[in-house]
Design a protein around this motif. Sequence first.
Motif, PDB file in Angstrom:
ATOM      1  N   SER A 146      33.591  34.760  44.036  1.00 33.68           N
ATOM      2  CA  SER A 146      34.376  36.026  44.179  1.00 33.68           C
ATOM      3  C   SER A 146      34.440  36.922  42.849  1.00 33.68           C
ATOM      4  O   SER A 146      34.620  38.027  43.034  1.00 33.68           O
ATOM      5  CB  SER A 146      35.658  35.818  44.670  1.00 33.68           C
ATOM      6  OG  SER A 146      35.667  35.173  45.945  1.00 33.68           O
ATOM      7  N   PHE A 147      33.860  36.100  41.947  1.00 32.16           N
ATOM      8  CA  PHE A 147      33.898  36.825  40.463  1.00 32.16           C
ATOM      9  C   PHE A 147      32.787  37.657  40.450  1.00 32.16           C
ATOM     10  O   PHE A 147      32.709  38.496  39.580  1.00 32.16           O
ATOM     11  CB  PHE A 147      33.917  36.056  39.247  1.00 32.16           C
ATOM     12  CG  PHE A 147      35.248  35.382  38.985  1.00 32.16           C
ATOM     13  CD1 PHE A 147      36.264  36.179  38.925  1.00 32.16           C
ATOM     14  CD2 PHE A 147      35.489  34.117  38.770  1.00 32.16           C
ATOM     15  CE1 PHE A 147      37.586  35.812  38.538  1.00 32.16           C
ATOM     16  CE2 PHE A 147      36.906  33.632  38.525  1.00 32.16           C
ATOM     17  CZ  PHE A 147      37.797  34.578  38.389  1.00 32.16           C
ATOM     18  N   TYR A 148      31.618  37.413  41.188  1.00 28.75           N
ATOM     19  CA  TYR A 148      30.407  38.200  41.101  1.00 28.75           C
ATOM     20  C   TYR A 148      30.254  39.499  41.847  1.00 28.75           C
ATOM     21  O   TYR A 148      30.891  39.501  42.795  1.00 28.75           O
ATOM     22  CB  TYR A 148      29.246  37.135  41.636  1.00 28.75           C
ATOM     23  CG  TYR A 148      28.806  35.944  40.626  1.00 28.75           C
ATOM     24  CD1 TYR A 148      28.060  36.067  39.655  1.00 28.75           C
ATOM     25  CD2 TYR A 148      29.669  34.848  41.028  1.00 28.75           C
ATOM     26  CE1 TYR A 148      27.882  35.075  38.705  1.00 28.75           C
ATOM     27  CE2 TYR A 148      29.409  33.781  39.841  1.00 28.75           C
ATOM     28  CZ  TYR A 148      28.574  33.719  39.094  1.00 28.75           C
ATOM     29  OH  TYR A 148      28.494  32.641  38.047  1.00 28.75           O
ATOM     30  N   PRO A 149      29.455  40.343  41.479  1.00 28.55           N
ATOM     31  CA  PRO A 149      29.234  41.415  42.336  1.00 28.55           C
ATOM     32  C   PRO A 149      28.438  41.094  43.402  1.00 28.55           C
ATOM     33  O   PRO A 149      27.869  40.150  43.342  1.00 28.55           O
ATOM     34  CB  PRO A 149      28.572  42.478  41.512  1.00 28.55           C
ATOM     35  CG  PRO A 149      27.809  41.675  40.518  1.00 28.55           C
ATOM     36  CD  PRO A 149      28.730  40.534  40.126  1.00 28.55           C
TER      37      PRO A 149
ATOM     38  N   PRO B 244      34.072  43.467  41.783  1.00 27.71           N
ATOM     39  CA  PRO B 244      35.153  43.074  41.868  1.00 27.71           C
ATOM     40  C   PRO B 244      35.683  43.393  40.610  1.00 27.71           C
ATOM     41  O   PRO B 244      35.373  42.833  39.436  1.00 27.71           O
ATOM     42  CB  PRO B 244      35.319  41.622  42.238  1.00 27.71           C
ATOM     43  CG  PRO B 244      34.000  41.167  41.763  1.00 27.71           C
ATOM     44  CD  PRO B 244      33.004  42.308  41.846  1.00 27.71           C
ATOM     45  N   ILE B 245      36.903  44.102  40.475  1.00 24.60           N
ATOM     46  CA  ILE B 245      37.617  44.244  39.217  1.00 24.60           C
ATOM     47  C   ILE B 245      38.968  43.621  39.128  1.00 24.60           C
ATOM     48  O   ILE B 245      39.314  43.075  38.127  1.00 24.60           O
ATOM     49  CB  ILE B 245      37.696  45.900  39.123  1.00 24.60           C
ATOM     50  CG1 ILE B 245      36.317  46.560  38.990  1.00 24.60           C
ATOM     51  CG2 ILE B 245      38.390  46.190  37.853  1.00 24.60           C
ATOM     52  CD1 ILE B 245      36.348  47.862  38.701  1.00 24.60           C
ATOM     53  N   PHE B 246      39.751  43.846  40.140  1.00 21.60           N
ATOM     54  CA  PHE B 246      41.232  43.121  40.040  1.00 21.60           C
ATOM     55  C   PHE B 246      41.598  43.305  41.638  1.00 21.60           C
ATOM     56  O   PHE B 246      41.449  44.003  42.496  1.00 21.60           O
ATOM     57  CB  PHE B 246      42.033  44.025  39.381  1.00 21.60           C
ATOM     58  CG  PHE B 246      43.669  43.545  39.422  1.00 21.60           C
ATOM     59  CD1 PHE B 246      43.761  42.368  38.690  1.00 21.60           C
ATOM     60  CD2 PHE B 246      44.491  44.286  40.291  1.00 21.60           C
ATOM     61  CE1 PHE B 246      45.140  41.774  38.595  1.00 21.60           C
ATOM     62  CE2 PHE B 246      45.803  43.594  40.205  1.00 21.60           C
ATOM     63  CZ  PHE B 246      46.014  42.471  39.312  1.00 21.60           C
ATOM     64  N   ASN B 247      41.908  41.975  41.926  1.00 21.63           N
ATOM     65  CA  ASN B 247      42.505  41.530  43.412  1.00 21.63           C
ATOM     66  C   ASN B 247      43.620  40.880  43.375  1.00 21.63           C
ATOM     67  O   ASN B 247      43.846  39.837  44.387  1.00 21.63           O
ATOM     68  CB  ASN B 247      41.302  40.784  44.267  1.00 21.63           C
ATOM     69  CG  ASN B 247      40.929  39.512  43.445  1.00 21.63           C
ATOM     70  OD1 ASN B 247      41.395  39.062  42.703  1.00 21.63           O
ATOM     71  ND2 ASN B 247      40.229  38.773  44.429  1.00 21.63           N
ATOM     72  N   ASN B 248      44.593  41.216  42.495  1.00 23.94           N
ATOM     73  CA  ASN B 248      45.714  40.335  42.511  1.00 23.94           C
ATOM     74  C   ASN B 248      45.722  39.216  42.255  1.00 23.94           C
ATOM     75  O   ASN B 248      46.515  38.156  42.656  1.00 23.94           O
ATOM     76  CB  ASN B 248      46.689  40.826  43.701  1.00 23.94           C
ATOM     77  CG  ASN B 248      46.712  42.208  44.171  1.00 23.94           C
ATOM     78  OD1 ASN B 248      45.964  42.643  44.997  1.00 23.94           O
ATOM     79  ND2 ASN B 248      47.580  43.038  43.550  1.00 23.94           N
ATOM     80  N   PHE B 249      44.758  38.645  41.333  1.00 23.72           N
ATOM     81  CA  PHE B 249      44.681  37.239  40.849  1.00 23.72           C
ATOM     82  C   PHE B 249      44.452  36.130  42.199  1.00 23.72           C
ATOM     83  O   PHE B 249      44.703  35.162  42.061  1.00 23.72           O
ATOM     84  CB  PHE B 249      46.060  36.810  40.305  1.00 23.72           C
ATOM     85  CG  PHE B 249      46.191  37.140  38.960  1.00 23.72           C
ATOM     86  CD1 PHE B 249      45.495  36.878  37.832  1.00 23.72           C
ATOM     87  CD2 PHE B 249      47.009  38.265  38.834  1.00 23.72           C
ATOM     88  CE1 PHE B 249      45.774  37.496  36.660  1.00 23.72           C
ATOM     89  CE2 PHE B 249      47.267  38.971  37.559  1.00 23.72           C
ATOM     90  CZ  PHE B 249      46.708  38.619  36.442  1.00 23.72           C
TER      91      PHE B 249
END
Length: 512
Positions: free
Chosen positions: A316-319, A393-398
């Motif tokens: 989920s860290f990857y585009p 992905p930039i920020f998804n509430n941790f």
Amino acid sequence: MVKINCQCYFLLKCYSFYRNIYLSQLLILLKNNIKLNMRNHKITILIFSFLFSFFMSNAQKTWSLQDCVDYALFHNIDLKLQELSVQIQENNVFQSRMNLLPNLTANASDVNNWGKTVDRYTNQFANSRVSSANFYLQSSVTLFRGFQLLNSIKRENLELMAQKYDFDAQRDMKAMEITTAYLQILYGQENLKSKIQLEGNTILQVERTQKLVDAGTLAKGDLFNMKAQLASEETQKILAENDLSMAYIKLKQILDIPADTAFEIQIPSLDLTQGDNKLMSPEVIYNYAVQSRPEIMSAQIRYERSLRDLSIARSSFYPSISFSAGLGTGYSGANIILDGNPSFNGFFPSGDITSAGDTVLSPSFDYRTKTKAFSDQITENKNYSVGVYLTMPIFNNFQTRNQIVKSKIAIQQADLQLEKTKKDVRQTIEQAYADARSAFKSYQAAMSNVNALEESFNYAKQKFDAGMINSYQFNDSKIKLDNAKNDLLNSKYNYVFRIKVLDFYFGKPLSL
């Protein structure tokens, strides 16, 4: 005549409580426990012929241990539920693979508009009711998502393997449960046989004591004591019957057979002559079990699956990159075209005047229109689209960070569960090995004790018949012998059960 009647009574007792056991067991019972002269032998033959004819007319299937195991593995509901879980997981594996393929969707609509609106196909305002139809075909495929799809396939495959091992482990445990119940029945049968023999011998002794009391050789107290002993042994026999009945019910429940169903098991020959010399060391058995036991393999695979879960969480860290293509077309009722050539009506003043003052005449035509054909519009209104999409992905509430933390904890749990499973298997093997050796030594000691007490009992019987000892001393010798036989029976089946546990973990078929 009294002796003959007693022997007949003993045989009928055997028939009543033991009639469904193999005919060979009855022969052994007759051989070991009834000594007849020629006259009594003729009576025994008549009784034996009656019992033999009954056995032949009421013959039914006897279940071997393998028969019980095969039946349970095919009919047991728990195993069927586990098998369905495996099938569900097989479908999950298939779906994870299909997720690599592009999707394809089709859309269609039929819309009616009223009022002023812009027609999408003529690009003109329409003020009247307009009917339109739209058709769209679209396909998209994920090109990259941090290897999430590939890791998902591997994860589902590992889960499928783990569930198959769970199924095998459940089958093995069911077979072991059946073996335990089967051995309990064998124990109950031998125990009941011993109690029937004990009661029969006591009946003979009661009648013998009655004669001695009548002759004045023994006091009535000895007769009362013998009758009390007979009552005690009748109680023991009833308890043995109940224990055997409950053992049968237990096995029937495991097999999911109604309790009132006629059911008999085969009586195998148990060989205990080799003793603990044939036992393999616990280390050898454990080394085999750790490489083959399904519960260990399942725990190992679930540990590997937890590693895949971590990889999926990190993806989920990857585009993500996806590709899509579409094809659309449609029809509009506002798309009007001429219907044939216009008709000429003549020339009419247009309302304009020339510089010379003449009236300007203009031709007049009648035009017939129609809505453009559906097929023509579908062909002409085709439109195509192709696109590549990048999602960063930039920020998804941790959420991703927390999922990774949970996955790492799950790895530790799976690792500990694997070690616990190995530890449990090792301890079970070591305990079964120690118990088997101890049980065999107890069996040997009990066998020696039984042999010695049988000699002592025979001597006490002779002394009692001669009036040299009273009934209390005689019963004390008899009780000691009975207790020794009980110890022998317990140690025998305890040893056999522990051997089956060791065979179970070494991968040997569970057979008797």
